[in-house]
Scaffold this active site. Structure first.
Site, short mmCIF file in Angstrom:
data_model
loop_
_atom_site.label_atom_id
_atom_site.label_comp_id
_atom_site.label_asym_id
_atom_site.label_seq_id
_atom_site.Cartn_x
_atom_site.Cartn_y
_atom_site.Cartn_z
N ARG A 2 0.73 -1.13 0.03
CA ARG A 2 -0.02 0.14 0.06
C ARG A 2 0.84 1.20 -0.12
O ARG A 2 1.91 1.33 0.69
CB ARG A 2 -0.78 -0.09 1.40
N ARG A 18 1.92 0.61 10.19
CA ARG A 18 1.71 1.01 8.96
C ARG A 18 2.85 0.99 8.01
O ARG A 18 3.92 1.67 8.08
CB ARG A 18 1.19 2.61 9.24
N SER A 45 -10.60 -6.21 9.39
CA SER A 45 -11.72 -5.70 8.87
C SER A 45 -12.47 -6.70 8.33
O SER A 45 -11.94 -7.59 7.51
CB SER A 45 -11.52 -4.62 7.86
N GLU A 75 -6.88 -1.18 14.92
CA GLU A 75 -7.57 -2.05 13.90
C GLU A 75 -6.20 -3.39 13.89
O GLU A 75 -5.32 -2.87 13.50
CB GLU A 75 -7.76 -1.50 12.79
N ARG A 92 0.71 -6.43 12.45
CA ARG A 92 0.15 -5.90 13.66
C ARG A 92 -0.18 -6.89 14.78
O ARG A 92 -0.18 -6.70 15.90
CB ARG A 92 -1.31 -5.23 13.50
#
Length: 425
Positions: free
Chosen positions: A262, A277, A352, A349, A391
């Site tokens: 990303r 991130r 999802s 988070e 994460r």
RNA sequence: GGAGAAGUACCCAAGUGGCUGAAGGGGCUCCCCUGCUAAGGGAGUAGGUCGUGUAAGCGGCGCGAGGGUUCAAAUCCCUCCUUCUCCGCCA
């Protein structure tokens, strides 16, 4: 993509629902005009084509009888020219309409709380209690440096910012987690394992909804019109693009490990430290193709499968029902799983889980038949992270850290880690 | 990367400009025959999508994709994609 017929029929109602997202709806207003124009042009050109077909038959007949057909031929010539002109206009109109449709987000489900941003997300449930320490807990980037298992500096030398080297027990931990998660989903949750391509073409990125709107978030390949996948959702969902599935094969469930890439455009300055991130991270993904009437039960199911990973790792987490303003472009409903992260002193988070209903299926043209004779319908697609690996490593390091700076290995991972009990001892 | 071949409906496959939405098989559905099975005989069916209509229906598109030639294209021309074979290179 939304159903054009529904949009035509219930335009105001749809618009009202979309407005709850608080997103810029762009040219939505132009839909009705474009849609009408398109249909008018179709009728016009089809009438002429019918005429042309008839006359062609007559010409053929006359030619066979060796009769003269010149008067008919000159008429058709004119008709063909008109058709060409109308078809050109039609094509332009359809392209504009298509771009418009591709840029409209999904309609939120009625059970989605209305809200503006993440502060309006609704707590669905909580599992475990935030970890407490009798000593001063360290962040995973400090633990990683001290234990020599995470290296950010060398990664910026070799590549750039937001990349990392895992080393030794760190690399082993990530690999152990991949195997643990894949085994769980495959053996206990009934998913079929897939190892997908990490690059996909433009059609695939459009099919799952990353394009055309969010091209700046993806890494493109210069030589080809390919993109590095931002998630295995893209190749795995598009696996069935342009297919008609058999109803009795549904639900179809795949689990896939992949690296994810990303650009993180627009998140400069956010989560700059540690694994949270990165431009490249690993993830185990869950994807389901289901019958429409089952998709909300399926959403609970897939969320449960992701939660199971956290429960087995004994990491405290909560489940948030995302509000209309925080849903994302493609989802009709989405749960985020948030894991307790001591360094953030907050939940973060880690997964999802979304129901896209037929939004992706329309874009990617994924359909099914209940039986041989029934009509084709769009499937509903769902996916969920099960889980994001970086994460998870961060959460394990921080929640399982010991006073002496070592990290206890969660019970379920020991067999994947050479039966060691601690990292750093 | 080079050279060659091919892509037609669920599958195999015929088809070099008009009578081909597309022969023929297989499959599928129904019927007959047979004690059952295997085999055999007969009939039928052909996907999808868009437009229009309350509907039955009517019409457009469609032979890998996109362009072009032509009054008319599965059929002729161009570009691209994919698959296969051989050569080269390579983990």
């Amino acid at each position: 993509m939304l159903d054009v017929k529904k949009l035509r029929k219930d335009f105001d109602e749809v618009k009202q629902k979309l407005e709850k997202r608080g997103e810029d709806l762009g040219n939505l207003e132009k839909f009705e005009e474009l849609d009408q124009k398109r249909r008018a042009l179709i009728q016009e050109t089809e009438e002429l084509k019918q005429r042309r077909n008839q006359v062609s038959q007559e010409v053929a007949q006359l030619k066979r009888e060796k009769k003269d057909a010149d008067h008919l031929i000159s008429e058709t010539k004119e008709v063909s020219q008109k058709i060409k002109a109308i078809d050109e206009e039609l094509k332009e109109t359809e392209e504009t309409l298509q771009q418009l449709l591709l840029s409209i987000p999904n309609i939120p489900h009625e059970s989605v709380p209305v809200g503006e941003d993440e502060s309006d997300n609704e707590l669905a449930r909580k599992w475990g209690e935030p970890s407490s320490f009798s000593f001063e807990a360290k962040a995973h980037w400090d633990l990683g440096r001290d234990l020599g298992i995470l290296e950010f500096e060398r990664a910026s030398k070799v590549t750039g910012s937001r990349f990392v080297f895992y080393k030794g027990a760190g690399a082993r931990l990530e690999r152990a987690l991949i195997n643990f998660m894949m085994d769980l989903h495959q053996e206990k949750h009934g998913y079929e394992e897939i190892l997908p391509p990490y690059m996909v073409n433009r059609d695939s990125m459009t099919g799952t909804g990353q394009l055309p709107k969010f091209e700046e978030d993806a890494f493109g390949i210069r030589e080809e019109d390919y993109f590095l996948i931002p998630t295995a959702e893209v190749p795995v969902t598009n696996y069935h693009r342009d297919e008609i599935l058999e109803g009795n094969h549904l639900p179809i469930a795949y689990t896939a490990y992949s690296a994810c890439f990303r650009s993180e455009a627009g998140s400069a300055g956010r989560d700059t430290r540690g694994l949270i991130r990165q431009h490249q991270f690993n993830k185990v993904e869950l994807v389901r193709f289901v019958k429409p009437e089952e998709s909300y039960d399926e959403l609970e199911k897939i969320t449960g499968h992701a939660e199971k990973v956290l429960q087995l790792l004994e990491l405290p987490y909560r489940v948030m029902n995302m509000c209309t303003g925080d849903l994302g472009f493609t989802a009709a409903k989405k749960y985020d799983l948030e894991v307790w992260l001591p360094s953030y002193n907050n939940y973060k988070e880690i997964s999802s889980c979304s129901n896209f209903e037929d939004f992706q299926a329309r874009r990617a043209n994924i359909r099914f038949k209940r039986d041989q004779k029934s009509k084709t319908e769009f499937v509903h697609t769902l996916n969920g992270s099960g889980l994001a690996l970086g994460r998870t490593v961060a959460a394990i390091m921080e929640n399982y850290q010991q006073e002496d700076g070592t990290i206890r290995i969660p019970d379920v991972l020991r067999s994947y880690m050479g039966n060691k009990e601690y990292i750093g001892k």
